[in-house]
Design an enzyme around this catalytic site. Structure first.
Site, PDB file in Angstrom:
ATOM      1  CG  HIS A 173      -6.716  -0.884  -5.820  1.00 25.41           C
ATOM      2  ND1 HIS A 173      -5.478  -1.223  -5.334  1.00 25.41           N
ATOM      3  CD2 HIS A 173      -7.153   0.141  -5.036  1.00 25.41           C
ATOM      4  CE1 HIS A 173      -5.160  -0.422  -4.317  1.00 25.41           C
ATOM      5  NE2 HIS A 173      -6.171   0.408  -4.113  1.00 25.41           N
ATOM      6  CE1 TYR A 187     -21.599  16.059 -13.276  1.00 25.81           C
ATOM      7  CE2 TYR A 187     -20.472  16.006 -11.158  1.00 25.81           C
ATOM      8  CZ  TYR A 187     -21.643  16.075 -11.895  1.00 25.81           C
ATOM      9  OH  TYR A 187     -22.837  16.172 -11.248  1.00 25.81           O
ATOM     10  NE  ARG A 240      -3.508   0.071   2.674  1.00 28.25           N
ATOM     11  CZ  ARG A 240      -4.260  -0.132   3.750  1.00 28.25           C
ATOM     12  NH1 ARG A 240      -4.311   0.797   4.695  1.00 28.25           N
ATOM     13  NH2 ARG A 240      -4.941  -1.249   3.904  1.00 28.25           N
TER      14      ARG A 240
END
Length: 867
Positions: free
Chosen positions: A77, A121, A31
């Site tokens: 993921h 968006y 990570r």
């Protein structure tokens, strides 16, 4: 009973340790820390690989960010969608990454800290540079592993052609460790990699620093000082100081500071707000307006400076008080073979070059295998084309393709692969042109195989391939540095916070000191700089008043032979009538020590020519004299230094500054004085004890004063005895003798006169301040004291009313006539026109202020308080 068998009793401490270790290792490896080879954490690697698998390349249309995030989430993921989206957003921000790897369309945030628009968006695709990181990934160049549900495979590392860990940096907080790696310039890093290859790994960190100069941040700014950079390159840890770029521009009736670049990771909006808060809270004076005028053409922050404020001082205060100057703490920790390691510059370059070599070798093996497979097929096709009639006959007479394959293998000894290729061959390949193409292709394949085998067998050839590919990347994507480097500057200079204004320094007889702006004195009706109305104690009076600029330095010498430094801006500012502050409270002086002398120097550390051509002349009460270059006292220390070596029963009484060509007079309390040229005293080191300047009459005898002669025509020698007798004598009355003698009589000592207490060089423009042991202070004009022979006992200067009263000390000051005040004002105004270097003052002798560049000049530079 069955339920009890299903319960396993364990030690909770062991379980906690095991679980926490597993968790921490998962965070470290999977990570928070980047891989040293491609510089990526798993999430970034998966984002780029997922976009590549989607065909979301730089030459294709943008795809919705939500689609990319969903694909990465579902395949590689299994975490929150925001973690994937924000990782992708950071890869697209040009102020976060030195070389962005994602080409974003839409609102991806701003340097003001604005959040990006929602993923539904925005749109994105891979940048051209990211494609270089994924290039050859389909050629078995890296290892793959199964994804979280074992349905797909993902790469464990990318076959990057750019040293991403260095050029884009990384940051992350793991468990028990963290990483914070700065970005660097790609051209410099690739040059460093090539230099490493050329040296066969023998080059050291210092050698690599010839190519990789320093970190190069996407927001530009300036690296202020090189020590932290050097430490980071050598050890993997360091602190890099960053300053924003700012210029001072003239505006209407005032100056304005224009900030065009800010340090890396600094929020522009918060920086502007903090500056405004400092102004509103009165913590930062001199600013009238702050505004952000940034636009598409670049960053532009305007800070308007008030008319009466110094823009350079304001800018330095902004550096000191705001994030306009900040630090980047380098901590180069990355995963090497799956384990976290602290890495220096060479370690990171070595890891990348080794990775590139491994990728090239694996790619070459893959390409060789494919080339050999194609050559094998071509060999069969060529044999078939040479025997085409027989091959066609076999195929036509066979009942099935499999039978045809088996008969061709039996007839021509083809392999199964060759036979299948022949059976599947199109009829157009039977033409003569196509047959020529087969021969040409075979020749090319043979050359390629030879080349690939050479790469695999010869390491030098392999490393040349690596170098050529690195050079290709540099030619395509290399650019100039954005971050400038200032090598010499390490810390903020305190002088930067004070404009070099002219001040008047006032020191009282009892050691109270203050500074007052010259403008405050020049505003007076009479135009003088006298300490009129100064609030001193009844028994105290102003002893020194002289001009000095804010950046000048006072060298302060004590009776124990210590030297201390005090910058003028460190002296408390006070009004004309203020008392000031005790000097002992400003310095680390021992309680039983006493200040004996002051020396003022304009440029103590920068004017090397001056400090190497002027001297300090020391005199002790036991008649020892020492001459040392002023340069020896030009390296200030907070706790002071030993200025002269003293015997236990000795003490420093005076220090004078000379230009090497002065004459010296020393007097003892038994009424004798000696005159000699200072050239008789050789130059010694700072801690030396000195040589004999005057031989004393006995153990009880001691030196009471030393003067350096400046003007033979105007000056006379004034001596005062402890019972109030005194006189003036011409300097010529004292013949020049050798150093170390007993001298000649300077006053006739009798029971009526008492011992000698003071010797001064005075002019008729001076006044005399006489302080009795009873605390009475008397002022008289020097012009009223007769000039008589040196061997006489003098005249009574004062009547000591008390039977046991004696004179304690004698100070000379300037007389107070209006003409003198006017002359002094003219001279002070002239001081503003020229550089002031230094003057020498002692507490019991107020010498006429010399012109600072010429210690022998007799110009006056201060005025005593008016009564």
């Amino acid at each position: 009973m069955v339920d009890q068998d299903r319960i396993i009793k364990i030690n909770i401490e062991d379980e906690m340790k095991s679980a926490y270790i597993d968790y921490s290792m998962s965070v470290i490896v999977s990570r928070a820390l980047p891989d040293v080879r491609d510089g990526f954490k798993p999430v970034h690697r998966r984002v780029l690989f997922g976009m590549n698998e989607l065909g979301n390349n730089s030459d294709k249309p943008y795809k919705k960010s939500a689609r990319i995030v969903g694909d990465v989430l579902g395949k590689y993921h299994p975490h929150g969608d925001s973690s994937v989206y924000y990782a992708m957003v950071r890869l697209a921000q040009p102020w976060s990454l030195r070389y962005p790897l994602v080409d974003g369309q839409g609102n991806f945030g701003s340097v003001d800290g604005d959040s990006p628009a929602a993923m539904r968006y925005t749109e994105a695709r891979l940048s051209k540079l990211a494609e270089e990181m994924l290039r050859d990934i389909d050629k078995d160049t890296v290892d793959f592993q199964l994804n979280f549900d074992d349905t797909l495979k993902e790469p464990t590392v990318l076959p990057t052609r750019i040293p991403n860990l260095l050029v884009n940096g990384a940051s992350g907080i793991a468990v028990g460790m963290a990483t914070n790696m700065p970005p660097h310039n790609m051209s410099e890093v690739l040059d460093g990699c090539v230099a490493y290859i050329d040296s066969r790994g023998e080059i050291d960190v210092e050698g690599l620093m010839e190519y990789v100069k320093a970190p190069d941040f996407p927001t530009g700014a300036t690296i202020y000082g090189y020590a932290g950079v050097k430490e980071a390159f050598e050890t993997g840890r360091g602190r890099v100081i960053l300053r924003g770029k700012a210029e001072i521009e003239p505006a209407q009736n005032h100056d304005r500071i224009v900030i065009t670049e800010i340090p890396y990771l600094v929020n522009k909006a918060e920086l502007i707000k903090y500056i405004a808060d400092l102004v509103n809270e009165k913590r930062l004076d001199g600013i009238s307006y702050v505004n952000d005028e940034s636009d598409r053409s670049g960053m532009r922050i305007i800070v308007d400076v008030k008319k009466d404020a110094n823009a350079n001082v304001i800018l330095n205060k902004l550096y000191k008080m705001t994030a306009l100057q900040s630090s980047f703490s380098v901590n180069n920790i990355a995963l090497v073979n799956g384990r976290p390691r602290q890495l220096n510059l060479k370690d990171m370059i070595k890891a990348f070059v080794d990775h590139r070599q491994d990728v090239v070798m694996r790619r070459t093996r893959y390409e060789l295998k494919k080339a050999e497979e194609r050559a094998h097929i071509l060999e069969g096709l060529i044999i078939a084309s040479d025997n085409i009639d027989e091959v066609i006959s076999i195929i036509r007479s066979s009942r099935s393709p499999q039978e045809a394959i088996e008969r061709l293998i039996e007839r021509f000894s083809f392999s199964d692969i060759q036979a299948r290729a022949i059976v599947e061959m199109r009829l157009r390949q039977l033409t003569g042109l196509e047959q020529n193409k087969l021969h040409a292709e075979y020749e090319e394949i043979e050359k390629l195989i030879a080349r690939l085998k050479e790469i695999l067998e010869n390491e030098d050839v392999c490393m040349q391939v690596v170098k050529d590919e690195l050079q290709e990347v540099k030619d395509k994507y290399g650019d100039k540095r954005k971050t400038d480097i200032i090598y010499a500057s390490e810390e903020l200079n305190p002088e930067d916070f004070y404009s070099d204004d002219e001040m008047i320094i006032t020191i009282s007889h009892m050691g109270y000191i203050k500074r007052t702006p010259l403008t405050e004195f020049r505003a007076q009706g009479r135009g003088g700089v006298g300490a009129k109305g100064s609030e001193t104690r009844d028994e105290d009076f102003v002893e020194y008043i002289y001009p000095a600029s804010m950046h000048a330095t006072l060298l302060i010498f004590t009776a124990k032979g210590k030297c201390y430094w005090l910058k003028v801006y460190e002296i408390p500012e006070g009004a004309k009538n203020a008392k000031g502050r005790a000097i002992q409270n400003l310095l680390n002086i021992e309680p039983d020590d006493k200040i004996q002398a002051f020396i003022r120097v304009k440029k103590l550390t920068s004017d090397l020519e001056f400090i190497n051509s002027h001297y300090l002349l020391f005199c002790t009460k036991k008649g020892v004299i020492k001459k040392t270059l002023l340069e020896a006292y030009s390296r200030p220390r907070q706790n002071g230094v030993n200025a002269i070596g003293l015997r236990e029963d000795d003490g420093l009484i005076q220090v004078k500054m000379t230009n090497g060509d002065n004459e010296v007079l020393i007097a003892n309390k038994n009424g004798r004085a000696i005159r000699f040229h200072e050239s008789a005293v050789r130059v010694m080191g700072r801690t030396a004890s000195g040589v004999r300047g005057m031989t004393l009459d006995n153990e009880e005898d001691e030196v009471i004063g030393m003067v350096t002669i400046k003007d033979m025509e105007k000056e006379t020698i004034l001596v005062v005895s402890e019972q109030g007798y005194g006189k003036r004598s011409h300097i010529e009355d004292y013949r020049i003798t050798n150093r170390g003698g007993k001298g000649v009589k300077t006053i006739n000592i009798t029971d009526k006169t008492g011992k000698l207490v003071a010797m001064k060089n005075v002019t008729e423009d001076n006044d005399l301040m006489i302080i009795n042991k009873s605390g009475i202070t008397i002022r008289m004009k020097v012009a009223d004291i007769s000039v008589i022979g040196r061997a006489t006992q003098g005249v009574r200067l004062i009547n000591l009313e008390k039977r046991h009263d004696e004179i304690a000390s004698v100070c000379k000051v300037l007389s107070e006539t209006d003409e003198e005040i006017a002359e002094q004002k003219a001279e002070r105004d002239a001081l503003l026109e020229r550089e002031v270097h230094e003057s020498v003052l002692t507490p019991d002798v107020i010498a006429d202020l010399p012109d600072d560049d010429e210690p022998n000049d007799d110009s006056e530079g201060r005025e005593e308080e008016t009564e």
